[in-house]
Structures are given as C-alpha cells and as structure tokens.
Design a protein around this motif. Structure first.
Motif, PDB file in Angstrom:
ATOM      1  N   CYS A   1      61.509  27.685 -19.483  1.00 51.87           N
ATOM      2  CA  CYS A   1      60.988  26.584 -20.300  1.00 51.87           C
ATOM      3  C   CYS A   1      59.543  26.801 -20.715  1.00 51.87           C
ATOM      4  O   CYS A   1      59.047  26.128 -21.625  1.00 51.87           O
ATOM      5  CB  CYS A   1      61.112  25.258 -19.548  1.00 51.87           C
ATOM      6  N   VAL A   2      58.833  27.728 -20.086  1.00 51.44           N
ATOM      7  CA  VAL A   2      57.400  27.895 -20.329  1.00 51.44           C
ATOM      8  C   VAL A   2      57.128  28.490 -21.708  1.00 51.44           C
ATOM      9  O   VAL A   2      56.308  27.975 -22.473  1.00 51.44           O
ATOM     10  CB  VAL A   2      56.759  28.754 -19.219  1.00 51.44           C
TER      11      VAL A   2
ATOM     12  N   PHE B   1      56.289  22.175 -13.946  1.00 46.72           N
ATOM     13  CA  PHE B   1      55.547  20.917 -13.949  1.00 46.72           C
ATOM     14  C   PHE B   1      55.022  20.708 -15.359  1.00 46.72           C
ATOM     15  O   PHE B   1      54.340  21.582 -15.908  1.00 46.72           O
ATOM     16  CB  PHE B   1      54.389  20.960 -12.950  1.00 46.72           C
ATOM     17  N   ILE B   2      55.363  19.584 -15.969  1.00 41.62           N
ATOM     18  CA  ILE B   2      54.913  19.279 -17.334  1.00 41.62           C
ATOM     19  C   ILE B   2      53.718  18.345 -17.255  1.00 41.62           C
ATOM     20  O   ILE B   2      53.797  17.276 -16.646  1.00 41.62           O
ATOM     21  CB  ILE B   2      56.048  18.640 -18.155  1.00 41.62           C
TER      22      ILE B   2
ATOM     23  N   GLN C   1      65.945  22.346 -24.375  1.00 44.60           N
ATOM     24  CA  GLN C   1      66.950  23.262 -24.897  1.00 44.60           C
ATOM     25  C   GLN C   1      66.961  24.582 -24.133  1.00 44.60           C
ATOM     26  O   GLN C   1      68.003  25.212 -23.986  1.00 44.60           O
ATOM     27  CB  GLN C   1      66.687  23.535 -26.380  1.00 44.60           C
ATOM     28  N   ALA C   2      65.813  24.989 -23.590  1.00 46.79           N
ATOM     29  CA  ALA C   2      65.722  26.267 -22.876  1.00 46.79           C
ATOM     30  C   ALA C   2      66.175  26.168 -21.426  1.00 46.79           C
ATOM     31  O   ALA C   2      66.532  27.173 -20.824  1.00 46.79           O
ATOM     32  CB  ALA C   2      64.288  26.784 -22.922  1.00 46.79           C
TER      33      ALA C   2
ATOM     34  N   CYS D   1      52.056  23.174 -22.198  1.00 51.85           N
ATOM     35  CA  CYS D   1      51.793  22.107 -21.222  1.00 51.85           C
ATOM     36  C   CYS D   1      52.679  22.209 -19.990  1.00 51.85           C
ATOM     37  O   CYS D   1      52.762  21.271 -19.197  1.00 51.85           O
ATOM     38  CB  CYS D   1      51.945  20.736 -21.871  1.00 51.85           C
ATOM     39  N   ILE D   2      53.346  23.355 -19.797  1.00 49.87           N
ATOM     40  CA  ILE D   2      54.229  23.532 -18.646  1.00 49.87           C
ATOM     41  C   ILE D   2      53.637  24.593 -17.729  1.00 49.87           C
ATOM     42  O   ILE D   2      53.308  25.698 -18.168  1.00 49.87           O
ATOM     43  CB  ILE D   2      55.650  23.945 -19.081  1.00 49.87           C
ATOM     44  N   ASP D   3      53.497  24.234 -16.462  1.00 51.67           N
ATOM     45  CA  ASP D   3      53.013  25.165 -15.445  1.00 51.67           C
ATOM     46  C   ASP D   3      54.119  25.374 -14.420  1.00 51.67           C
ATOM     47  O   ASP D   3      54.914  24.480 -14.166  1.00 51.67           O
ATOM     48  CB  ASP D   3      51.782  24.598 -14.726  1.00 51.67           C
ATOM     49  N   MET D   4      54.117  26.541 -13.824  1.00 51.20           N
ATOM     50  CA  MET D   4      55.006  26.810 -12.703  1.00 51.20           C
ATOM     51  C   MET D   4      54.172  26.667 -11.439  1.00 51.20           C
ATOM     52  O   MET D   4      53.216  27.412 -11.232  1.00 51.20           O
ATOM     53  CB  MET D   4      55.613  28.210 -12.802  1.00 51.20           C
TER      54      MET D   4
END
Length: 189
Positions: free
Chosen positions: A150-151, A108-109, A122-123, A158-161
């Motif tokens: 991606c984290v 989640f961004i 890219q990841a 700013c990315i959460d799982m």
C-alpha cells in the motif's frame, strides 16, 4: 391449461438437469493436491507477492512443482525450515532478490494527510484498509500482514510501516529460537 403444461415441463426439465449436474459433480470430483494444502498452511498468508507469485496458494503450487522454498521474506527463516522439513530438502538462506526478513510491521496511515484517493485500498491484498473516496482511511492492524504493497501507490506518501510491539495478547513463543537439549525431569514413584 397450456400455461400449466409449460410450467410442469420446465419444472421437470430443471429437475432432470439438476439431478444430472448433481451426479456429475460427485462422479467427476477433482481432489486437490494434499501437498499443496500442507505447503499453503506453512506459508504466512500475507498474499504480498514478494515471492514473485500473486499469493501464497500459487507459490505453494510452484513449490510442489519444484520451485525454490526460500522466496518468502514475510515467512523468513522459520518458514524456510518448516518447508524444508515438509519437502525433505536442505534449508537454504532467504533469497535476497525477493527481500529481507524484517521484524513484523504493519501499515499506519497519517490520517490528517490522507486525501482519500483509495489507491491503498485497491493495493491491499487482505482488505486491511478502511475508507471511502475523498474520506480519510485507516488500517485494521489485526488484519494487516505488513506486505508493504500500500505504500508505493499513495500519492501523498502518508503511509508508514511501523514495527509491531508485542502485547500480552499478540506475543507468541518462538520455538525455532529456543535452545534444544536435555531437560531434567524428576520422576516421582
């Protein structure tokens, strides 16, 4: 006149080479290993690399060549059991060196904090992130496999799982956790 002869000669050469290549592709066709295909179908297709291989197909090839079947955290115990049945070996617990089995999560961004650096895009091994340079990004949750790749590249964190809550469209029966036993059946004659 000479231009026409040249075009006809080139056309004939192209036809001959095309026929030779077509015949060679049929005659020398290489069949894939059906065991690798079966193993690949069992794996979760997250392409996360947590097993130490760049994707599920290379891991399937390694398993077919004798590697351990317990290196896939996204697949968890259910995948290990299916692989053990397929390979005819005893199931082993998940190798902790490759991670732990968690509940299904997706990225989640937080879009108001995203700077549009594209490092998460890219990841992502499954192209589940949309966005462009210097524009906010978002995640296609249906495509996200929860691989968590991606984290780390995100420079602004700013990315959460987040855990996926099952809905009526995404819920599936977990047959591995259902009790096995005799079910009474009434026979009508």
């Amino acid at each position: 006149m000479s231009m026409t002869v040249a075009l006809i000669a080139i056309g004939l050469l192209a036809l001959i080479f095309g026929l030779v290549l077509g015949y060679a592709s049929i005659k020398f066709k290489v069949e894939g290993d059906p065991l690798v295909d079966q193993i690949d179908e069992v794996l979760p297709q997250t392409q996360c690399g947590q097993c130490g291989y760049p994707g599920c197909r290379p891991y399937a090839e390694a398993i077919a060549n004798g590697d351990e079947i317990n290196k896939c955290p996204p697949g968890g115990e259910s995948t290990i059991k299916k692989l053990a049945d397929l390979m005819g070996v005893e199931p082993k617990p998940l190798d902790a060196a490759h991670g732990e089995e968690d509940e299904k999560k997706v990225a989640f961004i937080r879009e108001d904090e995203c700077i549009g650096c594209t490092k998460c895009i890219q990841a992502c091994p499954v192209d589940a992130i949309l966005g462009a340079a210097k524009h906010m990004h978002t995640v296609i949750t249906e495509e996200c496999t929860g691989c968590d790749l991606c984290v780390d590249p995100c420079p602004v964190d700013c990315i959460d799982m987040v855990p996926v809550s099952p809905t009526t469209t995404s819920w599936t029966w977990d047959f591995d956790k259902t009790p096995k036993g005799d079910i009474p059946v009434k026979v009508v004659s």
